[in-house]
Write an enzyme that holds these catalytic residues in place. Sequence first.
Site, mmCIF file in Angstrom:
data_model
loop_
_atom_site.group_PDB
_atom_site.id
_atom_site.type_symbol
_atom_site.label_atom_id
_atom_site.label_comp_id
_atom_site.label_asym_id
_atom_site.label_seq_id
_atom_site.Cartn_x
_atom_site.Cartn_y
_atom_site.Cartn_z
ATOM 1 N N ARG A 161 -11.287 17.045 0.602
ATOM 2 C CA ARG A 161 -9.788 16.634 0.141
ATOM 3 C C ARG A 161 -9.666 17.837 -1.490
ATOM 4 O O ARG A 161 -10.892 17.892 -1.916
ATOM 5 C CB ARG A 161 -10.549 15.131 -0.923
ATOM 6 C CG ARG A 161 -10.368 14.723 -1.593
ATOM 7 C CD ARG A 161 -8.859 13.651 -1.227
ATOM 8 N NE ARG A 161 -9.364 12.463 -0.013
ATOM 9 C CZ ARG A 161 -9.239 12.149 0.902
ATOM 10 N NH1 ARG A 161 -7.355 12.126 1.379
ATOM 11 N NH2 ARG A 161 -9.236 11.318 1.707
ATOM 12 N N LYS B 143 -12.232 12.469 14.216
ATOM 13 C CA LYS B 143 -11.032 11.712 14.528
ATOM 14 C C LYS B 143 -10.448 13.280 14.746
ATOM 15 O O LYS B 143 -9.524 13.616 16.041
ATOM 16 C CB LYS B 143 -10.287 11.965 13.167
ATOM 17 C CG LYS B 143 -10.753 10.450 13.591
ATOM 18 C CD LYS B 143 -10.171 9.742 11.730
ATOM 19 C CE LYS B 143 -10.261 8.442 11.128
ATOM 20 N NZ LYS B 143 -10.803 7.680 10.166
ATOM 21 N N VAL C 188 1.387 2.945 2.599
ATOM 22 C CA VAL C 188 1.606 3.516 3.598
ATOM 23 C C VAL C 188 2.402 2.351 3.751
ATOM 24 O O VAL C 188 4.609 2.574 3.599
ATOM 25 C CB VAL C 188 1.260 3.419 4.865
ATOM 26 C CG1 VAL C 188 1.695 3.843 6.199
ATOM 27 C CG2 VAL C 188 -0.226 5.153 4.559
ATOM 28 N N GLN D 211 -6.754 18.267 1.896
ATOM 29 C CA GLN D 211 -6.712 16.804 1.732
ATOM 30 C C GLN D 211 -6.012 15.651 0.669
ATOM 31 O O GLN D 211 -6.680 15.792 0.007
ATOM 32 C CB GLN D 211 -6.894 16.034 2.834
ATOM 33 C CG GLN D 211 -7.055 16.864 4.489
ATOM 34 C CD GLN D 211 -7.771 15.236 5.043
ATOM 35 O OE1 GLN D 211 -8.739 15.932 6.516
ATOM 36 N NE2 GLN D 211 -7.430 13.894 5.091
ATOM 37 N N CYS E 277 -3.501 11.098 9.824
ATOM 38 C CA CYS E 277 -2.728 12.016 9.053
ATOM 39 C C CYS E 277 -2.968 13.357 9.872
ATOM 40 O O CYS E 277 -1.787 14.202 10.038
ATOM 41 C CB CYS E 277 -2.237 11.529 7.758
ATOM 42 S SG CYS E 277 -4.415 11.561 7.140
ATOM 43 N N HIS F 222 -0.672 17.045 3.327
ATOM 44 C CA HIS F 222 -1.788 17.461 2.945
ATOM 45 C C HIS F 222 -1.958 19.087 3.625
ATOM 46 O O HIS F 222 -0.441 19.196 4.565
ATOM 47 C CB HIS F 222 -2.608 17.247 4.319
ATOM 48 C CG HIS F 222 -3.454 15.632 4.647
ATOM 49 N ND1 HIS F 222 -3.669 15.346 2.814
ATOM 50 C CD2 HIS F 222 -3.929 14.242 5.021
ATOM 51 C CE1 HIS F 222 -3.828 14.154 3.408
ATOM 52 N NE2 HIS F 222 -3.964 13.313 4.274
ATOM 53 N N SER G 44 -1.529 -9.240 -3.082
ATOM 54 C CA SER G 44 0.096 -9.216 -3.247
ATOM 55 C C SER G 44 0.851 -10.039 -2.743
ATOM 56 O O SER G 44 2.635 -10.042 -3.046
ATOM 57 C CB SER G 44 0.084 -7.614 -2.444
ATOM 58 O OG SER G 44 -0.172 -7.841 -1.089
ATOM 59 N N SER H 87 -4.063 10.877 -2.185
ATOM 60 C CA SER H 87 -3.055 9.968 -1.869
ATOM 61 C C SER H 87 -3.756 9.672 -0.329
ATOM 62 O O SER H 87 -3.061 8.571 0.200
ATOM 63 C CB SER H 87 -1.020 9.443 -2.065
ATOM 64 O OG SER H 87 -1.027 11.355 -1.012
ATOM 65 N N GLY H 88 -4.306 10.373 0.303
ATOM 66 C CA GLY H 88 -4.690 10.244 1.504
ATOM 67 C C GLY H 88 -5.458 8.865 0.895
ATOM 68 O O GLY H 88 -5.589 7.764 2.783
ATOM 69 N N GLY I 287 0.518 -1.474 -0.420
ATOM 70 C CA GLY I 287 0.037 0.154 0.053
ATOM 71 C C GLY I 287 0.743 1.482 0.052
ATOM 72 O O GLY I 287 1.829 1.353 -0.219
HETATM 73 N N1 LIG Z 1 -2.413 6.890 2.898
HETATM 74 C C1 LIG Z 1 -2.142 7.832 3.867
HETATM 75 O O1 LIG Z 1 -2.043 8.967 3.739
HETATM 76 C C2 LIG Z 1 -2.980 7.182 5.194
HETATM 77 C C3 LIG Z 1 -2.601 8.156 6.274
HETATM 78 C C4 LIG Z 1 -1.868 7.575 7.448
HETATM 79 C C5 LIG Z 1 -3.336 6.045 8.162
HETATM 80 N N2 LIG Z 1 -3.498 6.225 6.789
HETATM 81 C C6 LIG Z 1 -4.053 4.194 7.198
HETATM 82 O O2 LIG Z 1 -2.721 3.291 7.373
HETATM 83 C C7 LIG Z 1 -4.115 2.222 6.741
HETATM 84 C C8 LIG Z 1 -3.655 1.898 5.084
HETATM 85 O O3 LIG Z 1 -3.225 2.760 4.338
HETATM 86 P P1 LIG Z 1 -3.072 3.459 2.473
HETATM 87 O O4 LIG Z 1 -2.868 4.283 2.513
HETATM 88 O O5 LIG Z 1 -1.517 2.889 2.437
HETATM 89 O O6 LIG Z 1 -4.416 2.012 1.785
HETATM 90 P P2 LIG Z 1 -3.660 0.867 0.808
HETATM 91 O O7 LIG Z 1 -2.792 1.347 -0.685
HETATM 92 O O8 LIG Z 1 -5.354 1.219 -0.516
HETATM 93 O O9 LIG Z 1 -3.561 -0.106 0.567
HETATM 94 C C9 LIG Z 1 -3.534 -1.415 0.785
HETATM 95 C C10 LIG Z 1 -2.477 -1.830 2.067
HETATM 96 O O10 LIG Z 1 -3.473 -2.834 2.744
HETATM 97 C C11 LIG Z 1 -3.536 -4.637 2.328
HETATM 98 N N3 LIG Z 1 -4.400 -4.951 3.024
HETATM 99 C C12 LIG Z 1 -6.133 -5.053 2.723
HETATM 100 N N4 LIG Z 1 -7.088 -6.137 3.134
HETATM 101 C C13 LIG Z 1 -5.674 -6.813 3.584
HETATM 102 C C14 LIG Z 1 -5.249 -7.715 4.599
HETATM 103 N N5 LIG Z 1 -7.333 -8.490 4.417
HETATM 104 N N6 LIG Z 1 -5.310 -8.693 4.622
HETATM 105 C C15 LIG Z 1 -3.691 -7.888 4.490
HETATM 106 N N7 LIG Z 1 -3.249 -6.943 3.800
HETATM 107 C C16 LIG Z 1 -4.227 -6.341 3.395
HETATM 108 C C17 LIG Z 1 -3.312 -4.056 0.888
HETATM 109 O O11 LIG Z 1 -2.096 -5.189 0.695
HETATM 110 P P3 LIG Z 1 -3.081 -5.854 -1.125
HETATM 111 O O12 LIG Z 1 -2.384 -5.180 -1.970
HETATM 112 O O13 LIG Z 1 -2.387 -7.525 -0.890
HETATM 113 O O14 LIG Z 1 -4.958 -6.186 -0.917
HETATM 114 C C18 LIG Z 1 -2.731 -2.686 0.712
HETATM 115 O O15 LIG Z 1 -1.155 -3.062 0.996
HETATM 116 C C19 LIG Z 1 -4.733 2.665 6.875
HETATM 117 O O16 LIG Z 1 -5.968 2.041 8.095
HETATM 118 C C20 LIG Z 1 -5.069 3.993 6.196
HETATM 119 O O17 LIG Z 1 -6.015 4.783 6.814
HETATM 120 C C21 LIG Z 1 -3.035 6.149 5.505
#
Ligand SMILES: NC(=O)c1ccc[n+]([C@@H]2O[C@H](COP(=O)([O-])OP(=O)(O)OC[C@H]3O[C@@H](n4cnc5c(N)ncnc54)[C@H](OP(=O)(O)O)[C@@H]3O)[C@@H](O)[C@H]2O)c1
Length: 335
Positions: free
Chosen positions: A233, A212, A12, A155, A128, A240, A38, A158-159, A10
Amino acid sequence: MKVAIVGASGAVGQEFLRVLDERNFPLDELVLFGSPRSAGTKYTFRGKDIEVKLLQHNDDFRGVDIAFTSAGAGTSKEYAEDITRFGAVMIDNSSAFRMDDDVPLVVPEVNAADAKQRPRGIIANPNCTTIQMVVALKAIEGLSHIRRVHVSTYQAASGAGAAAMQELYEQYRQVLAGEPVKVEKFAYQLAFNLIPQIDVFTDNGYTKEEMKMFNETRKIMHSDVRVSATCVRVPALRSHSESIWVETERPISVEEAREAFARGEGLVLMDNPAEKEYPMPLFLAGKDPVYVGRIRRDLANDNGLTFWIVGDQIKKGAALNAVQIAEYLVREGDI
Ligand SMILES: NC(=O)c1ccc[n+]([C@@H]2O[C@H](COP(=O)([O-])OP(=O)(O)OC[C@H]3O[C@@H](n4cnc5c(N)ncnc54)[C@H](OP(=O)(O)O)[C@@H]3O)[C@@H](O)[C@H]2O)c1
């Protein structure tokens, strides 16, 4: 030191790989986990290919010291027991446990020591937008207690994850090519638009993202501060931005605020209006600190101060903050 990343593919998760390497995090072994989507994919870390393992209810976390989890709240809840059972410290990026009384919610510049009290072996990384805001608020709180905060956020796409960033690119291309615009990750087309909704609405008319900011700020700062937020957004790709108004117990001058921001941990003062210098997301993606500019007295409130901040929400808002928590625990001999 054995480290795991759950959600390695993902937005993050990929940032974790970069940050751990960039900061020379003292690890001997890195294991990566994901869903069936993945599993089997290889990522290179410090010159070595590491294959993503399928996250399962099994003993895979035996021997893991730190697990950085960023795979959504549902996955964190479902697998927390498997991850922490053998003693791993789970540093979780999702919203699953943030407001639980027995889970510390930590931004190292503000409340690092809270990370030591973790009865369930879980430490939560805040939302974030909240992380970057409290890094800036900490500098002002040191001058005078902050009673109220009004904040509007701007925001980046990519958030909402890696796929959302891709969707924004595609939407711009589709608009310019005169093709129909595909909308999947957001409620509406984001290209050439702003969407004043992040996450779902709650009963009081605020969104979950906005609530939050209210709740998490109080927990992190151990404060009775009241935060009223509007989260929007915007079609930026990464980082952000936030427009913040604070009301303090005594009036704070612009000069005092500038000095406090200039020496504040994790902050960079970027405030030179005469030279058109102020923080902007386009130029600050990939940077560690939170940047502060446009510092002014609030014209509508004698005890008010207003300023603008920008921070990379995948970095300081997620992966970097979590790695800084781990670094703190390593320094304290608590891991
Ligand atoms: N993006 C941001 O700016 C940000 C900032 C702070 C916090 N966050 C938090 O961080 C988390 C991830 O966000 P992201 O933006 O990185 O999302 P993302 O790009 O959509 O990535 C999601 C990740 O979760 C994995 N995943 C989903 N379901 C799964 C499962 N059942 N078992 C194992 N792995 C699983 C996915 O793997 P696969 O590819 O294998 O499905 C992927 O690696 C979320 O909780 C989000 O709220 C994000």
